[in-house]
Design an enzyme around this catalytic site. Structure first.
Site, short mmCIF file in Angstrom:
data_model
loop_
_atom_site.label_atom_id
_atom_site.label_comp_id
_atom_site.label_asym_id
_atom_site.label_seq_id
_atom_site.Cartn_x
_atom_site.Cartn_y
_atom_site.Cartn_z
N ASP A 1 0.81 -1.22 0.00
CA ASP A 1 0.00 0.00 0.00
C ASP A 1 0.84 1.26 0.00
O ASP A 1 0.31 2.37 -0.08
CB ASP A 1 -0.93 -0.02 1.22
CG ASP A 1 -2.01 1.07 1.15
OD1 ASP A 1 -2.52 1.32 0.05
OD2 ASP A 1 -2.33 1.65 2.20
N SER B 1 -6.85 5.25 -0.29
CA SER B 1 -7.17 3.95 -0.90
C SER B 1 -8.67 3.68 -0.78
O SER B 1 -9.28 3.96 0.25
CB SER B 1 -6.40 2.83 -0.21
OG SER B 1 -5.00 3.06 -0.29
N GLN C 1 -5.20 -2.02 -7.00
CA GLN C 1 -5.76 -1.07 -6.04
C GLN C 1 -6.37 0.11 -6.77
O GLN C 1 -5.81 0.59 -7.76
CB GLN C 1 -4.68 -0.56 -5.08
CG GLN C 1 -5.20 0.41 -4.01
CD GLN C 1 -4.08 0.95 -3.15
OE1 GLN C 1 -3.29 1.79 -3.58
NE2 GLN C 1 -3.98 0.47 -1.92
#
Length: 299
Positions: free
Chosen positions: A209, A234, A284
């Site tokens: 991430d 995110s 993502q």
């Protein structure tokens, strides 16, 4: 193992308070930033799920949604739902709760090892990680660009626990210069880890991430939240774990962005071991908004 990595490992070790209930916390530096780092929540949730699964099964996929910003000053409660325990696959659902409301949702599947058909895409060329400056050196060299000193502190601490080396300059180093929407980084933890496969998978989840939306920013010459020209977070995160790997050995994170629109950007990536084995696939989507510049009041 240095102190920063020991702190990170402790952070990714949520306390079990009931059979299927775990409690996590945030790092000290997170207490002065507006929200909890998404990779931390995803990794803690995966640890919680994995601790309810038979030891002969390892995670092969996860799908997660970030529902609300996490409060770094409050503990996070993870409730695990044992969806299915089959002969080959085990499925778990985890909800992270703060202040009585869900902030994160994860579904993860675990599989008992079995043999089958084998093929993979080839690893893209990349220079050896030893030829690149360390992540801490990169952050320190560009720290003057950051609008928020807390962000610089968080990045420096993170790079002390994880040696993350950019093949090309990171987005915050080339503001205003659009580039191909692709970013490569080498990473490994700053010290050896135990042999527990769940630990290595959770470390990779945490690290994944950190830079996945870089390629979106590069396409538009934006430096991101570090320099204040984009506000983002995110939205969802998915990973597929194909082959065994160790997070304390060099892994190449090859990232790209096929699209950005509607205030959102999509990043996709593959993680390879140093010898070229495809270990993980990652996708993502994040919300990426350009702050509006208010007109100066009339004189």
């Amino acid at each position: 193992m240095n102190d920063a990595l020991a702190v990170l490992l402790d952070l990714l070790d949520p306390e079990q308070v009931e059979r299927d209930i775990f409690r996590g916390r945030s790092s000290a530096v997170s207490g002065v930033v507006p929200r909890v780092f998404g990779g931390q929540v995803a990794a803690q949730a995966l640890v919680a799920a994995g601790r309810t699964v038979p030891s002969d099964r390892t995670a092969h996929s996860l799908h997660a949604y970030f529902l609300r910003p996490g409060d770094p000053a409050a503990p996070i409660v993870y409730t695990v739902d044992r969806i299915r325990d089959g002969r080959s696959f085990t499925t778990r659902r985890v909800v992270a709760i703060q202040h009585g409301r869900p902030v994160f949702h994860l579904s993860a599947s675990f599989q008992r090892y079995e043999e089958g058909l084998e093929h993979q895409t080839e690893m893209a060329p990349a220079p050896d990680p030893e030829t690149l400056e360390t992540g801490a050196e990169t952050v320190a060299r560009h720290a003057g660009r950051f609008v928020d000193p807390v962000m610089a502190e968080w990045l420096l601490r993170a790079r002390e626990a994880v040696d993350l080396r950019y093949v090309d300059a990171p987005p915050y180093a080339g503001v205003g210069q659009p580039r191909e929407p692709r970013s490569q980084v080498w990473f490994r933890t700053a010290g050896k880890l135990a042999d527990d496969p769940l630990l290595h998978i959770c470390l990779a989840t945490y690290i994944s991430d950190m830079t996945l939306l870089d390629s979106v920013l590069l396409a538009h010459g934006r430096g991101g939240w570090a320099v204040g020209d984009v506000v983002g977070a995110s939205l969802d995160h998915a990973m597929w774990f194909h082959r065994p790997f160790r997070a304390d050995e060099w892994l190449l994170y090859d990232q790209s962005s096929p699209s950005s629109s509607g205030g959102r950007g999509l990043g996709q990536a593959r993680i390879f071991t140093r010898d070229g084995a495809l270990a993980v696939s990652v996708v993502q989507e994040g919300v990426l908004r350009v702050p509006r510049v208010r007109a100066a009041p009339p004189r």
